[in-house]
Design a protein around this motif. Structure first.
Motif, PDB file in Angstrom:
ATOM      1  N   VAL A  81       0.844  -1.205   0.000  1.00  0.00           N
ATOM      2  CA  VAL A  81       0.000   0.000   0.000  1.00  0.00           C
ATOM      3  C   VAL A  81       0.872   1.245   0.000  1.00  0.00           C
ATOM      4  O   VAL A  81       0.617   2.209  -0.721  1.00  0.00           O
ATOM      5  CB  VAL A  81      -0.961  -0.021   1.214  1.00  0.00           C
ATOM      6  CG1 VAL A  81      -1.645   1.310   1.397  1.00  0.00           C
ATOM      7  CG2 VAL A  81      -1.983  -1.130   1.043  1.00  0.00           C
ATOM      8  N   ARG A  82       1.948   1.231   0.809  1.00  0.00           N
ATOM      9  CA  ARG A  82       2.847   2.387   0.884  1.00  0.00           C
ATOM     10  C   ARG A  82       3.526   2.647  -0.456  1.00  0.00           C
ATOM     11  O   ARG A  82       3.563   3.779  -0.941  1.00  0.00           O
ATOM     12  CB  ARG A  82       3.911   2.152   1.961  1.00  0.00           C
ATOM     13  CG  ARG A  82       4.811   3.353   2.220  1.00  0.00           C
ATOM     14  CD  ARG A  82       6.004   2.974   3.055  1.00  0.00           C
ATOM     15  NE  ARG A  82       6.961   2.149   2.347  1.00  0.00           N
ATOM     16  CZ  ARG A  82       7.867   2.622   1.504  1.00  0.00           C
ATOM     17  NH1 ARG A  82       7.944   3.919   1.253  1.00  0.00           N
ATOM     18  NH2 ARG A  82       8.706   1.806   0.895  1.00  0.00           N
ATOM     19  N   VAL A  83       4.029   1.597  -1.096  1.00  0.00           N
ATOM     20  CA  VAL A  83       4.709   1.753  -2.392  1.00  0.00           C
ATOM     21  C   VAL A  83       3.726   2.234  -3.443  1.00  0.00           C
ATOM     22  O   VAL A  83       4.067   3.086  -4.278  1.00  0.00           O
ATOM     23  CB  VAL A  83       5.386   0.427  -2.805  1.00  0.00           C
ATOM     24  CG1 VAL A  83       5.847   0.461  -4.243  1.00  0.00           C
ATOM     25  CG2 VAL A  83       6.548   0.133  -1.874  1.00  0.00           C
ATOM     26  N   GLU A  84       2.513   1.724  -3.414  1.00  0.00           N
ATOM     27  CA  GLU A  84       1.496   2.169  -4.380  1.00  0.00           C
ATOM     28  C   GLU A  84       1.195   3.654  -4.196  1.00  0.00           C
ATOM     29  O   GLU A  84       1.101   4.400  -5.182  1.00  0.00           O
ATOM     30  CB  GLU A  84       0.223   1.337  -4.215  1.00  0.00           C
ATOM     31  CG  GLU A  84      -0.867   1.690  -5.210  1.00  0.00           C
ATOM     32  CD  GLU A  84      -0.487   1.447  -6.659  1.00  0.00           C
ATOM     33  OE1 GLU A  84      -0.991   2.197  -7.527  1.00  0.00           O
ATOM     34  OE2 GLU A  84       0.321   0.546  -6.941  1.00  0.00           O
ATOM     35  N   ALA A  85       1.046   4.099  -2.950  1.00  0.00           N
ATOM     36  CA  ALA A  85       0.799   5.522  -2.683  1.00  0.00           C
ATOM     37  C   ALA A  85       1.987   6.371  -3.148  1.00  0.00           C
ATOM     38  O   ALA A  85       1.810   7.462  -3.706  1.00  0.00           O
ATOM     39  CB  ALA A  85       0.537   5.741  -1.200  1.00  0.00           C
ATOM     40  N   PHE A  86       3.172   5.862  -2.932  1.00  0.00           N
ATOM     41  CA  PHE A  86       4.392   6.541  -3.370  1.00  0.00           C
ATOM     42  C   PHE A  86       4.407   6.703  -4.893  1.00  0.00           C
ATOM     43  O   PHE A  86       4.695   7.786  -5.427  1.00  0.00           O
ATOM     44  CB  PHE A  86       5.576   5.685  -2.893  1.00  0.00           C
ATOM     45  CG  PHE A  86       6.897   6.352  -2.919  1.00  0.00           C
ATOM     46  CD1 PHE A  86       7.214   7.349  -2.023  1.00  0.00           C
ATOM     47  CD2 PHE A  86       7.866   5.956  -3.828  1.00  0.00           C
ATOM     48  CE1 PHE A  86       8.456   7.950  -2.019  1.00  0.00           C
ATOM     49  CE2 PHE A  86       9.100   6.550  -3.851  1.00  0.00           C
ATOM     50  CZ  PHE A  86       9.404   7.552  -2.943  1.00  0.00           C
ATOM     51  N   VAL A  88       1.806   6.653  -6.926  1.00  0.00           N
ATOM     52  CA  VAL A  88       0.731   7.574  -7.327  1.00  0.00           C
ATOM     53  C   VAL A  88       1.192   9.017  -7.164  1.00  0.00           C
ATOM     54  O   VAL A  88       0.950   9.867  -8.036  1.00  0.00           O
ATOM     55  CB  VAL A  88      -0.553   7.297  -6.507  1.00  0.00           C
ATOM     56  CG1 VAL A  88      -1.567   8.413  -6.670  1.00  0.00           C
ATOM     57  CG2 VAL A  88      -1.164   5.959  -6.930  1.00  0.00           C
ATOM     58  N   ALA A  89       1.889   9.292  -6.057  1.00  0.00           N
ATOM     59  CA  ALA A  89       2.398  10.653  -5.825  1.00  0.00           C
ATOM     60  C   ALA A  89       3.405  11.048  -6.898  1.00  0.00           C
ATOM     61  O   ALA A  89       3.385  12.187  -7.392  1.00  0.00           O
ATOM     62  CB  ALA A  89       3.031  10.744  -4.442  1.00  0.00           C
ATOM     63  N   PHE A  90       4.276  10.139  -7.285  1.00  0.00           N
ATOM     64  CA  PHE A  90       5.226  10.441  -8.363  1.00  0.00           C
ATOM     65  C   PHE A  90       4.500  10.655  -9.684  1.00  0.00           C
ATOM     66  O   PHE A  90       4.874  11.514 -10.479  1.00  0.00           O
ATOM     67  CB  PHE A  90       6.267   9.325  -8.508  1.00  0.00           C
ATOM     68  CG  PHE A  90       7.517   9.576  -7.727  1.00  0.00           C
ATOM     69  CD1 PHE A  90       8.460  10.493  -8.166  1.00  0.00           C
ATOM     70  CD2 PHE A  90       7.755   8.906  -6.547  1.00  0.00           C
ATOM     71  CE1 PHE A  90       9.618  10.730  -7.441  1.00  0.00           C
ATOM     72  CE2 PHE A  90       8.894   9.141  -5.819  1.00  0.00           C
ATOM     73  CZ  PHE A  90       9.833  10.066  -6.268  1.00  0.00           C
ATOM     74  N   GLY A  91       3.454   9.878  -9.927  1.00  0.00           N
ATOM     75  CA  GLY A  91       2.671  10.066 -11.157  1.00  0.00           C
ATOM     76  C   GLY A  91       1.997  11.432 -11.183  1.00  0.00           C
ATOM     77  O   GLY A  91       1.988  12.114 -12.227  1.00  0.00           O
TER      78      GLY A  91
END
Length: 128
Positions: A81-86, A88-91
């Motif tokens: 979940v943390r990596v996915e949020a990370f 998304v933020a970069f996107g």
């Protein structure tokens, strides 16, 4: 303990021997004592294991908890979940940057460097 006659006495059946009741009574008592000693040992082992768990340091308790399968599974889920949020933020940051061509794939470090340059450019425009 066996109930055989003493080798020094003439062979006789156990119930015909003198003091048979005393011998049988002592046999029963010794078996009960052995059983209670065994139970005492089990209780002592349980008490020692409980006191051992109570005497563990905070770090040792944490290490034991982290080795459980449930903990590892929950940790892996949290990390995904943390990596996915990370990502998304970069996107989102990538979409805010003016890049030509817009469909060019950038690494995370390239996105951060371009964001720094763009922020610097915007500061320069505001100062002028």
């Amino acid at each position: 303990m066996t109930l055989s006659p003493d080798p020094t006495e003439p062979a006789a059946l156990p119930w015909e021997q003198p003091n048979t009741r005393e011998r049988l009574g002592s046999l029963v008592v010794s078996e009960c004592e052995a059983a209670s000693a065994e139970e005492d040992t089990r209780v002592r082992v349980r008490v020692r294991s409980r006191s051992l768990s109570l005497s563990l340091s905070r770090e040792e308790k944490r290490r034991r908890r982290r080795t459980s399968a449930n903990y590892r599974s929950a940790h892996a889920t949290r990390e995904r979940v943390r990596v996915e949020a990370f990502n998304v933020a970069f996107g989102d940051l990538r979409r805010l940057l003016p890049i030509l061509p817009p469909d060019k794939k950038l690494s995370k470090i390239e996105i951060l460097k371009l964001a720094m340059c763009y922020i610097s450019y915007l500061n320069h425009v505001l100062d002028a």
